[in-house]
Design a protein around this motif. Structure first.
Motif, PDB file in Angstrom:
ATOM      1  N   PHE A 182       5.801  -1.891 -18.073  1.00  0.00           N
ATOM      2  CA  PHE A 182       4.416  -1.767 -18.643  1.00  0.00           C
ATOM      3  C   PHE A 182       3.610  -2.520 -16.697  1.00  0.00           C
ATOM      4  N   GLU A 183       3.716  -3.784 -16.655  1.00  0.00           N
ATOM      5  CA  GLU A 183       3.853  -3.912 -15.391  1.00  0.00           C
ATOM      6  C   GLU A 183       4.596  -3.807 -14.092  1.00  0.00           C
ATOM      7  N   ALA A 184       5.184  -2.630 -14.592  1.00  0.00           N
ATOM      8  CA  ALA A 184       6.110  -2.060 -12.836  1.00  0.00           C
ATOM      9  C   ALA A 184       5.464  -0.595 -13.160  1.00  0.00           C
ATOM     10  N   TYR A 185       5.096   0.430 -13.904  1.00  0.00           N
ATOM     11  CA  TYR A 185       4.529   1.628 -13.992  1.00  0.00           C
ATOM     12  C   TYR A 185       2.939   1.364 -13.219  1.00  0.00           C
ATOM     13  N   LEU A 186       2.773   0.127 -13.712  1.00  0.00           N
ATOM     14  CA  LEU A 186       0.538   0.747 -13.634  1.00  0.00           C
ATOM     15  C   LEU A 186       0.080   0.057 -12.038  1.00  0.00           C
ATOM     16  N   PRO A 187       0.900  -0.298 -11.314  1.00  0.00           N
ATOM     17  CA  PRO A 187       0.859  -0.413  -9.607  1.00  0.00           C
ATOM     18  C   PRO A 187       1.396   0.649  -9.123  1.00  0.00           C
ATOM     19  N   LEU A 188       2.020   0.960 -10.034  1.00  0.00           N
ATOM     20  CA  LEU A 188       2.859   2.730  -9.130  1.00  0.00           C
ATOM     21  C   LEU A 188       1.493   3.222  -9.406  1.00  0.00           C
ATOM     22  N   ALA A 189       0.820   3.995 -10.450  1.00  0.00           N
ATOM     23  CA  ALA A 189      -0.008   4.793 -10.867  1.00  0.00           C
ATOM     24  C   ALA A 189      -1.577   3.945 -10.119  1.00  0.00           C
ATOM     25  N   LEU A 190      -1.330   2.674  -9.744  1.00  0.00           N
ATOM     26  CA  LEU A 190      -2.428   2.311  -8.942  1.00  0.00           C
ATOM     27  C   LEU A 190      -2.044   3.063  -6.794  1.00  0.00           C
ATOM     28  N   LEU A 191      -1.659   2.534  -6.589  1.00  0.00           N
ATOM     29  CA  LEU A 191      -1.192   2.679  -5.344  1.00  0.00           C
ATOM     30  C   LEU A 191      -0.404   4.218  -5.189  1.00  0.00           C
ATOM     31  N   TYR A 192       0.092   4.771  -5.414  1.00  0.00           N
ATOM     32  CA  TYR A 192      -0.346   6.665  -5.617  1.00  0.00           C
ATOM     33  C   TYR A 192      -2.229   7.163  -5.767  1.00  0.00           C
ATOM     34  N   LEU A 193      -3.233   6.218  -6.467  1.00  0.00           N
ATOM     35  CA  LEU A 193      -4.713   5.948  -6.573  1.00  0.00           C
ATOM     36  C   LEU A 193      -5.067   6.275  -4.673  1.00  0.00           C
ATOM     37  N   LEU A 194      -4.174   5.078  -4.622  1.00  0.00           N
ATOM     38  CA  LEU A 194      -4.688   4.967  -3.463  1.00  0.00           C
ATOM     39  C   LEU A 194      -4.549   5.335  -2.305  1.00  0.00           C
ATOM     40  N   LEU A 195      -3.620   6.213  -2.327  1.00  0.00           N
ATOM     41  CA  LEU A 195      -3.353   7.073  -1.452  1.00  0.00           C
ATOM     42  C   LEU A 195      -4.313   8.373  -1.649  1.00  0.00           C
ATOM     43  N   THR A 196      -3.910   8.769  -3.056  1.00  0.00           N
ATOM     44  CA  THR A 196      -4.708  10.088  -2.765  1.00  0.00           C
ATOM     45  C   THR A 196      -6.305   9.637  -2.976  1.00  0.00           C
ATOM     46  N   TRP A 197      -6.850   8.915  -3.241  1.00  0.00           N
ATOM     47  CA  TRP A 197      -8.055   9.140  -3.143  1.00  0.00           C
ATOM     48  C   TRP A 197      -9.007   9.619  -2.532  1.00  0.00           C
ATOM     49  N   PRO A 198      -8.548   8.788  -0.947  1.00  0.00           N
ATOM     50  CA  PRO A 198      -9.285   8.864  -0.085  1.00  0.00           C
ATOM     51  C   PRO A 198      -9.152  11.025   0.451  1.00  0.00           C
ATOM     52  N   LEU A 199      -8.196  11.295   0.526  1.00  0.00           N
ATOM     53  CA  LEU A 199      -7.850  12.866   0.521  1.00  0.00           C
ATOM     54  C   LEU A 199      -8.885  13.782  -0.990  1.00  0.00           C
ATOM     55  N   SER A 200      -8.604  13.149  -1.724  1.00  0.00           N
ATOM     56  CA  SER A 200      -9.184  13.769  -3.152  1.00  0.00           C
ATOM     57  C   SER A 200     -10.960  14.004  -2.093  1.00  0.00           C
ATOM     58  N   HIS A 201     -11.526  12.537  -1.846  1.00  0.00           N
ATOM     59  CA  HIS A 201     -12.869  12.359  -1.571  1.00  0.00           C
ATOM     60  C   HIS A 201     -13.055  13.155  -0.092  1.00  0.00           C
ATOM     61  N   LEU A 202     -12.497  13.316   1.008  1.00  0.00           N
ATOM     62  CA  LEU A 202     -12.296  14.226   1.991  1.00  0.00           C
ATOM     63  C   LEU A 202     -12.216  15.488   1.509  1.00  0.00           C
ATOM     64  N   THR A 203     -11.344  16.277   0.614  1.00  0.00           N
ATOM     65  CA  THR A 203     -11.659  17.480  -0.095  1.00  0.00           C
ATOM     66  C   THR A 203     -12.942  18.413  -0.518  1.00  0.00           C
ATOM     67  N   GLY A 204     -13.464  16.917  -1.546  1.00  0.00           N
ATOM     68  CA  GLY A 204     -14.934  17.429  -1.822  1.00  0.00           C
ATOM     69  C   GLY A 204     -16.217  17.462  -0.418  1.00  0.00           C
ATOM     70  N   ARG A 205     -15.847  16.187   0.278  1.00  0.00           N
ATOM     71  CA  ARG A 205     -17.214  16.415   1.505  1.00  0.00           C
ATOM     72  C   ARG A 205     -16.689  17.629   1.798  1.00  0.00           C
ATOM     73  N   LEU A 206     -15.625  18.372   2.795  1.00  0.00           N
ATOM     74  CA  LEU A 206     -14.935  19.592   2.972  1.00  0.00           C
ATOM     75  C   LEU A 206     -15.959  20.765   2.245  1.00  0.00           C
ATOM     76  N   GLU A 207     -15.493  20.888   0.954  1.00  0.00           N
ATOM     77  CA  GLU A 207     -15.894  21.816   0.074  1.00  0.00           C
ATOM     78  C   GLU A 207     -17.402  21.911  -0.016  1.00  0.00           C
ATOM     79  N   LYS A 208     -17.696  21.043   0.036  1.00  0.00           N
ATOM     80  CA  LYS A 208     -19.910  20.696   0.030  1.00  0.00           C
ATOM     81  C   LYS A 208     -20.288  20.661   1.191  1.00  0.00           C
ATOM     82  N   GLY A 209     -19.223  20.229   2.540  1.00  0.00           N
ATOM     83  CA  GLY A 209     -20.029  21.264   3.527  1.00  0.00           C
ATOM     84  C   GLY A 209     -19.568  22.440   4.470  1.00  0.00           C
TER      85      GLY A 209
END
Length: 253
Positions: A216-243
């Motif tokens: 658990f301790e090894a894979y929970l940080p894994l999920a958080l780090l992937y989220l850290l990488l993908t969240w900005p792009l996901s947010h950018l996609t939403g902003r682009l679609e709205k724009g």
């Protein structure tokens, strides 16, 4: 009349509720948490994070180049380029990415005398993403009104000039959001490169888990780090679609 809550406020509230629920579940699991054992291997996670970032940037650049070239070739009107683009898209979209990675590593790499898992993995991921971007480009160009083609051609432009100077700039507004979303998928798909020993995030978590036996301790940080990488792009996609929606809505009728 009461104003409805803002989307940001609703999003923050939902995140707080989900975070609280997750914390409650984890706190009541009959499991002895020991993040200190994993913290001792933080350098491995940091190296994996940097490797994932490097692989993703390389694959995104290659995929964007391949996707644009293939997508434009498919609508170029040249039968040779159209069929070549179709073969490329069909081959890479019709087979699993994991199989492609293994073929690139054990077959293509041997033929070209290349034994770098990083380079081979980046190439496999880039060509795979490029096939999907190609279809996005093709669909975007074909969604432009046929009258734009006819007007451009009747003004004396060649088909290539009409494509590059008239049609593609209009299609670009519709292509950008899904292509940005594909970048998110590319980052997540990089986890499959662990099968050829690329020391990216997933491989780092596997090494830490095999060393500490703290799954658990090894894979929970894994999920958080992937989220850290993908969240900005996901947010950018939403902003682009709205724009883009706002831009289309503001066009004169």
């Amino acid at each position: 009349m009461r104003r409805p809550p803002s989307p940001r406020a609703v999003r923050l509230l939902l995140l707080a509720v989900l975070g609280g629920a997750l914390w409650y579940v984890l706190a009541h699991i009959r499991y002895h948490w020991d993040f200190d054992a994993v913290w001792a291997y933080r350098d491995i996670f940091l190296a994996g994070f940097c490797m994932t970032l490097a692989v993703s940037v390389g694959a995104i650049a290659l995929g964007l180049a391949c996707g644009l070239a293939s997508g434009l070739a498919s609508v170029s009107g040249n039968v040779w380029l159209t069929e070549l683009a179709g073969l490329y898209v069909g081959a890479f979209r019709g087979t699993p990415l994991l199989v492609q990675i293994l073929i690139f590593y054990f077959c293509v790499g041997v033929v070209v005398h290349l034994d770098s898992p990083y380079v081979i993995g980046t190439a496999a991921l880039g060509f795979f993403s490029g096939a999907y971007i190609s279809e996005m480009v093709r669909a975007g160009v074909e969604s432009v009104d046929r009258g734009q083609w006819e007007t451009a051609l009747s003004s004396g432009l060649t088909r290539r000039q009409a494509l590059f100077y008239v049609v593609f700039p209009q299609a670009l507004r519709r292509i950008v959001p899904p292509v940005t979303g594909q970048f998110v998928s590319c980052i997540k798909d990089s986890s499959l490169l662990s099968v050829i020993s690329v020391r990216e995030l997933t491989k780092a978590a596997e090494v830490v888990n095999a060393t500490t036996y703290r799954t658990f301790e090894a894979y929970l940080p894994l999920a958080l780090l992937y989220l850290l990488l993908t969240w900005p792009l996901s947010h950018l996609t939403g902003r682009l679609e709205k724009g883009i929606r706002n831009g289309v809505a503001s066009l004169p009728r």
